[in-house]
Design a protein around this motif. Sequence first.
Motif, mmCIF file in Angstrom:
data_model
loop_
_atom_site.group_PDB
_atom_site.id
_atom_site.type_symbol
_atom_site.label_atom_id
_atom_site.label_comp_id
_atom_site.label_asym_id
_atom_site.label_seq_id
_atom_site.Cartn_x
_atom_site.Cartn_y
_atom_site.Cartn_z
ATOM 1 N N ASN A 185 0.823 -1.203 0.000
ATOM 2 C CA ASN A 185 0.000 0.000 0.000
ATOM 3 C C ASN A 185 0.864 1.264 0.000
ATOM 4 O OD1 ASN A 185 -2.817 1.212 0.426
ATOM 5 N ND2 ASN A 185 -1.691 2.097 2.132
ATOM 6 N N ASP A 186 1.896 1.283 0.839
ATOM 7 C CA ASP A 186 2.758 2.461 0.908
ATOM 8 C C ASP A 186 3.590 2.636 -0.365
ATOM 9 O OD1 ASP A 186 1.779 3.138 3.357
ATOM 10 O OD2 ASP A 186 3.697 3.103 4.405
ATOM 11 N N ILE A 187 4.089 1.539 -0.903
ATOM 12 C CA ILE A 187 4.840 1.604 -2.171
ATOM 13 C C ILE A 187 3.947 2.137 -3.281
ATOM 14 C CG2 ILE A 187 5.656 0.120 -4.055
ATOM 15 C CD1 ILE A 187 7.897 0.562 -2.248
ATOM 16 N N SER A 188 2.718 1.657 -3.310
ATOM 17 C CA SER A 188 1.747 2.099 -4.315
ATOM 18 C C SER A 188 1.528 3.604 -4.227
ATOM 19 C CB SER A 188 0.421 1.369 -4.101
ATOM 20 O OG SER A 188 -0.651 2.019 -4.755
ATOM 21 N N GLN A 189 1.346 4.104 -3.018
ATOM 22 C CA GLN A 189 1.099 5.536 -2.834
ATOM 23 C C GLN A 189 2.342 6.367 -3.153
ATOM 24 O OE1 GLN A 189 -1.963 6.706 -2.242
ATOM 25 N NE2 GLN A 189 -2.682 4.584 -2.239
ATOM 26 N N LYS A 190 3.489 5.890 -2.737
ATOM 27 C CA LYS A 190 4.737 6.629 -2.947
ATOM 28 C C LYS A 190 5.056 6.794 -4.429
ATOM 29 C CE LYS A 190 9.693 6.481 -1.865
ATOM 30 N NZ LYS A 190 10.762 5.719 -1.167
ATOM 31 N N HIS A 191 4.790 5.736 -5.212
ATOM 32 C CA HIS A 191 5.177 5.745 -6.625
ATOM 33 C C HIS A 191 3.981 5.861 -7.584
ATOM 34 C CE1 HIS A 191 9.412 4.859 -5.825
ATOM 35 N NE2 HIS A 191 8.985 4.049 -4.864
ATOM 36 N N GLN A 241 -5.382 13.123 6.775
ATOM 37 C CA GLN A 241 -4.239 12.978 7.677
ATOM 38 C C GLN A 241 -3.591 11.594 7.590
ATOM 39 O OE1 GLN A 241 -7.366 13.025 8.484
ATOM 40 N NE2 GLN A 241 -7.865 11.692 10.220
ATOM 41 N N CYS A 242 -4.034 10.766 6.650
ATOM 42 C CA CYS A 242 -3.476 9.408 6.523
ATOM 43 C C CYS A 242 -1.971 9.480 6.274
ATOM 44 C CB CYS A 242 -4.163 8.667 5.376
ATOM 45 S SG CYS A 242 -3.470 7.021 5.062
ATOM 46 N N LYS A 243 -1.210 8.694 7.021
ATOM 47 C CA LYS A 243 0.242 8.723 6.900
ATOM 48 C C LYS A 243 0.744 8.027 5.636
ATOM 49 C CE LYS A 243 1.106 9.045 11.871
ATOM 50 N NZ LYS A 243 1.757 8.409 13.040
ATOM 51 N N SER A 244 -0.158 7.290 4.978
ATOM 52 C CA SER A 244 0.233 6.602 3.744
ATOM 53 C C SER A 244 -0.165 7.369 2.486
ATOM 54 C CB SER A 244 -0.382 5.199 3.700
ATOM 55 O OG SER A 244 0.134 4.383 4.731
ATOM 56 N N CYS A 245 -1.300 8.100 2.531
ATOM 57 C CA CYS A 245 -1.759 8.773 1.310
ATOM 58 C C CYS A 245 -2.246 10.197 1.548
ATOM 59 C CB CYS A 245 -2.867 7.961 0.643
ATOM 60 S SG CYS A 245 -4.471 8.016 1.484
ATOM 61 N N GLY A 246 -2.115 10.691 2.774
ATOM 62 C CA GLY A 246 -2.637 12.013 3.104
ATOM 63 C C GLY A 246 -1.744 13.153 2.630
ATOM 64 N N ASP A 247 -2.087 14.357 3.052
ATOM 65 C CA ASP A 247 -1.369 15.551 2.612
ATOM 66 C C ASP A 247 0.092 15.550 3.045
ATOM 67 O OD1 ASP A 247 -3.701 16.451 1.471
ATOM 68 O OD2 ASP A 247 -4.286 17.660 3.224
ATOM 69 N N ALA A 259 2.019 12.587 3.834
ATOM 70 C CA ALA A 259 2.337 11.158 3.917
ATOM 71 C C ALA A 259 3.831 10.946 4.157
ATOM 72 C CB ALA A 259 1.916 10.464 2.624
ATOM 73 N N ASN A 260 4.140 9.983 5.049
ATOM 74 C CA ASN A 260 5.540 9.618 5.278
ATOM 75 C C ASN A 260 5.784 8.122 5.113
ATOM 76 O OD1 ASN A 260 4.310 8.640 7.561
ATOM 77 N ND2 ASN A 260 5.486 9.861 9.018
ATOM 78 N N TYR A 261 4.774 7.391 4.625
ATOM 79 C CA TYR A 261 4.888 5.980 4.263
ATOM 80 C C TYR A 261 5.505 5.145 5.395
ATOM 81 C CZ TYR A 261 4.565 8.726 0.002
ATOM 82 O OH TYR A 261 4.212 9.651 -0.934
ATOM 83 N N PRO A 262 4.834 5.037 6.514
ATOM 84 C CA PRO A 262 5.424 4.404 7.704
ATOM 85 C C PRO A 262 5.774 2.933 7.528
ATOM 86 C CG PRO A 262 3.059 4.750 7.991
ATOM 87 C CD PRO A 262 3.453 5.503 6.768
ATOM 88 N N PHE A 263 5.068 2.242 6.643
ATOM 89 C CA PHE A 263 5.306 0.804 6.512
ATOM 90 C C PHE A 263 6.474 0.474 5.598
ATOM 91 C CE2 PHE A 263 0.911 1.423 7.765
ATOM 92 C CZ PHE A 263 0.859 0.625 8.899
ATOM 93 N N LEU A 264 7.149 1.501 5.078
ATOM 94 C CA LEU A 264 8.362 1.273 4.302
ATOM 95 C C LEU A 264 9.612 1.314 5.177
ATOM 96 C CD1 LEU A 264 7.642 3.265 1.027
ATOM 97 C CD2 LEU A 264 7.071 0.906 1.634
ATOM 98 N N ASP A 265 9.429 1.567 6.451
ATOM 99 C CA ASP A 265 10.528 1.536 7.416
ATOM 100 C C ASP A 265 10.824 0.075 7.741
ATOM 101 O OD1 ASP A 265 12.255 1.628 9.558
ATOM 102 O OD2 ASP A 265 11.132 3.174 10.641
ATOM 103 N N TYR A 266 12.056 -0.365 7.453
ATOM 104 C CA TYR A 266 12.412 -1.777 7.654
ATOM 105 C C TYR A 266 12.186 -2.232 9.087
ATOM 106 C CZ TYR A 266 15.070 -6.141 7.580
ATOM 107 O OH TYR A 266 15.438 -7.453 7.675
#
Length: 338
Positions: free
Chosen positions: A134-140, A239-245, A247-254
């Motif tokens: 989900n986070d990869i999808s939003q980031k790219h 305010q979603c951390k994955s797709c909001g204004d 976003a910092n994509y929290p689930f991409l943190d190893y």
Amino acid sequence: MHDRYSRQILFSGIGAEGQQKLDNKHALIIGAGALGTGSAEILARAGVGELTIVDRDYVEWSNLQRQQLYTEADAEERMPKVIAAKKRLEEINSGITIHAHIIDVTPVELEQLIRGVDLILDATDNFDIRMIINDISQKHSIPWIYGSCVGSYGISYTILPGVSPCLHCLMENIPIGGMTCDTLGVISPVVQLVIAHQTAEALKILTENTDRLRQELISFDLWNNQQSTIQVRSLKQQQCKSCGDHANYPFLDYENTTKAEILCGRETVQIRPNSRETKDLETLAVKLAKLGKVKQNPYLLQFTIGDDRLVLFRDGRVLVHGTNDAARARSLYHRYLG
């Protein structure tokens, strides 16, 4: 080759132009189990020009009930799923390109795998990986299609970055517990229905007919003759951390990814080492053969001692069979491999 896809070209939603678009597209399928094998076969037969299939596991007898690309020989040889799937898919359609990767998906691997990809299909069995997707999808800004099934229940949802609420909007947090195939099992017809929904949406995206996409989350229970759709547009969160204004994509943190994971329905724990390295299976086989029984193919090593069985892959991952106890699995891992 025109005759091969003639019935699909006759369909007004695709036509000759859509068929050419399919030939130029690249789909990434995460997971080569029940959903992954069915989706891969449909997309291969449809003429999607490039498929990348990723899975960490090998074929077992219990897979044959619903995972359609595999044979008894694959289970007998414990063939890695993506290797068996690639072989079968190339027999089905030699005119497309198929990439197979025997790896566990983490943010690092996904960042490499998504290069040139037009669509991601979810065929996984846990929310840890789905939230990474989900986070990869939003980031790219790559569309992805969520799918899941357990028992006789299935669910599918299509996510267009910047348009749809993302999975994080819907879930807010990774679910802990709940229904799994370990507790409820799964029947093949519900697998096929989820595949039908996912691949229909995939064909719409890959032929650039996004106006035809389903706007709702769909769920169904085949055994109890129930189906429902959920309007989810209002669930998109600024305010979603994955797709909001912001976003910092929290689930991409190893550090947020699982290191020890109980595999669905397998009485198996996967141990993933903290550092990534390529294992010398040949040298390890000699060492372990002094302690117990060793079987090996070019892709993995199986070590059995007493009632314990460990399967080691070249990327360092180990499947500890016969337990759902992560602490015991870690103990066996360190005892024989660490």
